[in-house]
Design an enzyme around this catalytic site. Structure first.
Site, mmCIF file in Angstrom:
data_model
loop_
_atom_site.group_PDB
_atom_site.id
_atom_site.type_symbol
_atom_site.label_atom_id
_atom_site.label_comp_id
_atom_site.label_asym_id
_atom_site.label_seq_id
_atom_site.Cartn_x
_atom_site.Cartn_y
_atom_site.Cartn_z
ATOM 1 N N CYS A 2 59.282 12.264 16.674
ATOM 2 C CA CYS A 2 58.663 11.236 15.838
ATOM 3 C C CYS A 2 59.466 9.929 15.905
ATOM 4 C CB CYS A 2 58.528 11.668 14.390
ATOM 5 S SG CYS A 2 57.476 13.089 14.125
ATOM 6 N N ARG A 27 61.218 9.677 22.650
ATOM 7 C CA ARG A 27 61.507 10.745 21.700
ATOM 8 C C ARG A 27 60.480 11.870 21.770
ATOM 9 N NH1 ARG A 27 64.903 8.734 17.350
ATOM 10 N NH2 ARG A 27 63.918 10.114 15.848
ATOM 11 N N TRP A 74 55.015 13.681 16.297
ATOM 12 C CA TRP A 74 55.132 14.941 17.028
ATOM 13 C C TRP A 74 54.694 16.022 16.056
ATOM 14 C CZ3 TRP A 74 57.897 19.625 17.257
ATOM 15 C CH2 TRP A 74 57.964 20.247 18.523
ATOM 16 N N ASN A 100 58.963 10.922 9.184
ATOM 17 C CA ASN A 100 59.560 11.876 10.120
ATOM 18 C C ASN A 100 60.142 13.023 9.302
ATOM 19 O OD1 ASN A 100 59.050 9.976 12.061
ATOM 20 N ND2 ASN A 100 61.180 9.455 12.457
ATOM 21 N N GLY A 101 59.954 14.251 9.746
ATOM 22 C CA GLY A 101 60.530 15.380 9.040
ATOM 23 C C GLY A 101 59.470 16.339 8.530
ATOM 24 N N GLU A 485 71.863 25.292 33.125
ATOM 25 C CA GLU A 485 71.429 23.911 32.959
ATOM 26 C C GLU A 485 70.462 23.506 34.068
ATOM 27 O OE1 GLU A 485 71.051 19.965 31.543
ATOM 28 O OE2 GLU A 485 71.456 21.916 30.628
ATOM 29 N N LYS A 489 66.588 22.238 33.415
ATOM 30 C CA LYS A 489 66.052 20.968 33.891
ATOM 31 C C LYS A 489 64.738 21.180 34.645
ATOM 32 C CE LYS A 489 68.459 18.259 31.983
ATOM 33 N NZ LYS A 489 68.529 19.311 31.025
ATOM 34 N N GLU A 492 61.965 22.050 32.192
ATOM 35 C CA GLU A 492 61.605 20.951 31.301
ATOM 36 C C GLU A 492 60.667 19.942 31.952
ATOM 37 O OE1 GLU A 492 65.112 19.874 28.194
ATOM 38 O OE2 GLU A 492 65.617 19.605 30.302
ATOM 39 N N HIS A 508 71.286 43.613 38.041
ATOM 40 C CA HIS A 508 70.918 44.353 36.838
ATOM 41 C C HIS A 508 69.520 43.969 36.346
ATOM 42 C CE1 HIS A 508 74.927 46.154 36.283
ATOM 43 N NE2 HIS A 508 75.354 45.019 36.830
ATOM 44 N N LYS A 607 62.917 14.290 22.218
ATOM 45 C CA LYS A 607 64.295 13.994 22.581
ATOM 46 C C LYS A 607 65.274 14.553 21.550
ATOM 47 C CE LYS A 607 67.524 12.052 25.051
ATOM 48 N NZ LYS A 607 67.886 12.679 26.326
#
Length: 612
Positions: A2, A27, A74, A100-101, A485, A489, A492, A508, A607
Site C-alpha cells: 500500500c 511497493r 494491496w 495502510n494496515g 536466495e 529470485k 519472485e 534425500h 515491497k
C-alpha cells in the site's frame, strides 16, 4: 505494501499526488485512488488496476484543488475492485480516508455501526474506521481531530491514515501505528507519504511520525499529539535521499539498475567502518555494547524472506569467526512460539524497509524478555531502528525493485562486518588474519564489478532455460543460503517454480525430480566443500539433468561436467555469498524479461510487508 500520498498547500494537488503514487508503485498494489477538495466540493476517483488506469479514467474530469490525497491498495479485506479501492467515505459522505494496515476488530465495529443505521459500500476494514470516526464526532459533538483520536483508541491493529473533511478544506489529519508515515515540511505546504520517495522532489525536511501519534496539518502549521492527547514537539530531519536514486538512469528496469549498483552500495556500506591496514572494524551503531558482546550466550537472528537468507549467511560467519552460537528464525514463526530468550541473548533483526510487521512483533517479544536488540536496516527513520537498542544501517540507497538485490548484499556485508567486529571484541581472530580478511573485503566491490561482466554469458544461459517449469539451486556451507536466495529470485520475478537445497540433501528426496528437463544450478566455487559439490554434479549428470555451475574463475574441472559455467573472481570463502549471488540475480532477471514478466512489480508481491 500500500502507498499513501497527501498534499496541502498552494500548488495544484492532483499532479503532486499522482506523481507520488507512481513513485510508490514499487511497493506493490492492485488498485489506486485520489480524493481532492475544490470549489465544487469533494472529488474522488478510484479504479482497480495500475495508476495509469486511474490517470486515464480521471483525464477529462475536475482535478482542481490544492488539497488532496491518494492511495495504492494491496488487498487484504475485500477483493481488488473499484468499490474496495481507497479513498473511502463516511456514511454522510463528508469525510474521506486512505489507510495502510489492518483494523483487526473491524467486524465487531461494523456490526455495531450497522445497528446504528450506517450503510457500507465496500468490503474493507478501512470504511468501518471512517464510519466510526463520523459516529463519534456526531454523538460527542467533537471537532474532527478529537473524534479521530478517540476512534483510534477504540481500534486494534496497524494503520497509517490520512483523513480529509470537505467542510474543512484547510486541513488534513494523519496518524500511524505500526505502519510508516513521513511528513514533508515546505513553505506554506506539507506533504504526507508512506515513505520519502514522493516527497524528495519538493523538500528535504521531513518529520517521521512515531507510533501512536496523530497530526493536524494545515497549510501553515503542524500539530502533533499522542493518542493520550499529549502534545509533542516533532523532530525535523534532513533526507539523505537524492532524486536521481529514484530514476532508472538509462536501465530498462530498476532491478537491473540496482544489480549494477552493488559495487557502489557495498562500498558505501563499508565506508568508515573498516581499516584494513590496522586490521580493525568500527561499528559506531553498536559500540556501546562492545563489552556485552564478549559475554553473550547466543545470537538469534530474526527476519523474513530475503533478509532471512542474509541471516543464514550471518550464522555461518558469526559462528566461524566470533565462535558465538547463532540461531536464525523466521520472524513470522518466532513471534507465535514461546521461545526461550534470556538477558544474555542478542537478537539481530534484519529488515530492508525497517517496517516488516512480523519482525517488529518479534523485536517487541524479545525486548520484553530482556534480550539486547540490534537492528540491520536500510531506511533511516524507520520503525525498527527506533525499536531496537542499537544497530547498523546498510546505506544501500532506495531499492525500488520489489525483488531485493542490493539490499541483500548490503545486509550480508553488514553481517560480515558484525562477525569480524564480534571476533575482534572476543579475541577469537588473530591480528594478521583480520588484516588479511579486511584487505580482501576492501576489494570485493571491484570483484563484484568483474562478476557483472559475465552478463552476456548469463543472458545466453537464460535463453536456454527460460521455458523450464522447475529449477533446483544447490550449494554447501554458505553457498546454501545463496542457493535459497537464487531460487527465491527466480520464483519472485519469472514465476518458475524453484527450490534451494543444501547440495548433500539432494539425495534425500529432490533427486527424484531430476530428468533432462530439469535445470540444476550449483554453487560450485573452489572452497572447503568443492570436491563434495563435484560429486553432486556427477549425480545430476548421471540422471540427465542440465547443470548450470557458478564456478571460480579459471576452473577447468567443473567445466568438463557442467552444461553451462558462469565464472566469478576467486575470493576467500567468507565472501562467497557476495560474489556468487550476482550471477543468480542476473540469471533470474534475464529469464523474467524473456518470459515477458513485470520485473520491477511481480504479481501478488509487495515491497514491504507491513501487516501480518
Amino acid at each position: 505494501m500500500c502507498g499513501i500520498v497527501g498534499y496541502i498547500g498552494y500548488r495544484e494537488a492532483w499532479p503532486i499526488v499522482l506523481k507520488g503514487l507512481k513513485r510508490l508503485e514499487y511497493r506493490g498494489y492492485d488498485s489506486a485512488g485520489i480524493a481532492l477538495i475544490n470549489d465544487s466540493g469533494q472529488s474522488i476517483y478510484k479504479k482497480a488496476g495500475k495508476v495509469a488506469v486511474l490517470e486515464e479514467f480521471a483525464e477529462h474530469q475536475d482535478r482542481t484543488g490544492t488539497i488532496g490525497m491518494g492511495h495504492t491498495r494491496w488487498a487484504t479485506h475485500g477483493v481488488p475492485s473499484d468499490r474496495n479501492s481507497h479513498p473511502h467515505t463516511s456514511n454522510n459522505g463528508k469525510l474521506s480516508i486512505i489507510h495502510n494496515g489492518i483494523i483487526e476488530n473491524y467486524a465487531t465495529l461494523k456490526e455495531e455501526l450497522i445497528g446504528r443505521g450506517h450503510e457500507f459500500k465496500s468490503d474493507t476494514d478501512t470504511e468501518v474506521l471512517i464510519h466510526l470516526i463520523e459516529e463519534i464526532q456526531k454523538i460527542e459533538n467533537l471537532d474532527l481531530l478529537e473524534a479521530v483520536r478517540l476512534a483510534l483508541n477504540e481500534v486494534s491493529g496497524a494503520y497509517a491514515i490520512v483523513i480529509m473533511d470537505k467542510d474543512h478544506p484547510d486541513q488534513l489529519i494523519a496518524a500511524r501505528k505500526g505502519s510508516p508515515m513521513v511528513i514533508g515540511v515546505g513553505k506554506g505546504e506539507y506533504f504526507i507519504a508512506s515513505d520519502a520517495t514522493p516527497i524528495i522532489e519538493y523538500t528535504k525536511n521531513v518529520i517521521y511520525l512515531k507510533d501512536g501519534e496523530i497530526a493536524l496539518v494545515t497549510r501553515e502549521d503542524l500539530l502533533v499529539k499522542q493518542l493520550d492527547n499529549i502534545v509533542q514537539t516533532p523532530l525535523i530531519q534532513e533526507l539523505e535521499l537524492k532524486l536521481e536514486m529514484l530514476e532508472k538512469g538509462g536501465f530498462e528496469h530498476f532491478m537491473l539498475k540496482e544489480i549494477y549498483e552493488q559495487p557502489r552500495s557495498i562500498k558505501d556500506c563499508m565506508r568508515g567502518r573498516i581499516y584494513p591496514a590496522e586490521g580493525k572494524v568500527q561499528l559506531g551503531g553498536i559500540k556501546e555494547f562492545a563489552e556485552k558482546l564478549k559475554n553473550i550466550d547466543r545470537i538469534i537472528i530474526v527476519a523474513c524472506g530475503t533478509s532471512w537468507h542474509a541471516g543464514l549467511v550471518g550464522e555461518y560467519l558469526i559462528e566461524e569467526y566470533a565462535r558465538i552460537p547463532v540461531e536464525v528464525e523466521y520472524a513470522s514463526e518466532f513471534r507465535y512460539r514461546n521461545p526461550i530468550i534470556t538477558e544474555k541473548d542478542v537478537v539481530i533483526a534484519i529488515s530492508q524497509s525497517g517496517e516488516t510487521a512480523d519482525t517488529m512483533a518479534a523485536i517487541e517479544m524479545a525486548k520484553e524478555r530482556g534480550a539486547t536488540i540490534f537492528g540491520i536496516c536500510n531506511v533511516a527513520g524507520a520503525s525498527i531502528p527506533r525499536l531496537t537498542h542499537a544497530g547498523v544501517y546498510t546505506h544501500a540507497g532506495p531499492e525500488i525493485g520489489v525483488a531485493s538485490t542490493k539490499a541483500f548484499t548490503a545486509q550480508v556485508t553488514v553481517l560480515t562486518l558484525m562477525a569480524f567486529y564480534m571476533a575482534q571484541q572476543k579475541g577469537t581472530i588473530t591480528a594478521s588474519k583480520m588484516i588479511e580478511l579486511l584487505t580482501e573485503l576492501d576489494h570485493i566491490p571491484e570483484k563484484i564489478q568483474k562478476a557483472l561482466e559475465s552478463n552476456d554469458i548469463i543472458k545466453e544461459v537464460a535463453e536456454k532455460i527460460k521455458d523450464s517449469r522447475n529449477c533446483l539451486f544447490l550449494g554447501r556451507g554458505s553457498g546454501f543460503p545463496v542457493a535459497l536466495e537464487g531460487a527465491l529470485k527466480l520464483k519472485e520475478i519469472s514465476y518458475i517454480h524453484a527450490e534451494g537445497y543444501p547440495a548433500a540433501e539432494m539425495k534425500h528426496g529432490p533427486i527424484a525430480l531430476i530428468d533432462e528437463e530439469m535445470p540444476v544450478v550449483f554453487i560450485a566455487t573452489k572452497n572447503s566443500s568443492y570436491e563434495k559439490v563435484i560429486s553432486n554434479i556427477q549425480e545430476v549428470k548421471a540422471r540427465k539433468g542440465k547443470v548450470i555451475a557458478i564456478v571460480t574463475e579459471g576452473d577447468t574441472e567443473v567445466q568438463k561436467m557442467a552444461d553451462y559455467c558462469i565464472e566469478i573472481p576467486d575470493a576467500n570463502e567468507a565472501f562467497l555469498p557476495l560474489l556468487a549471488t550476482i550471477p543468480l540475480q542476473l540469471l533470474s532477471y534475464h529469464i523474467a524479461v524473456m518470459r515477458g514478466c513485470n520485473v520491477d512489480q511481480p504479481r501478488n508481491l509487495a515491497k514491504s510487508v507491513t501487516v501480518e
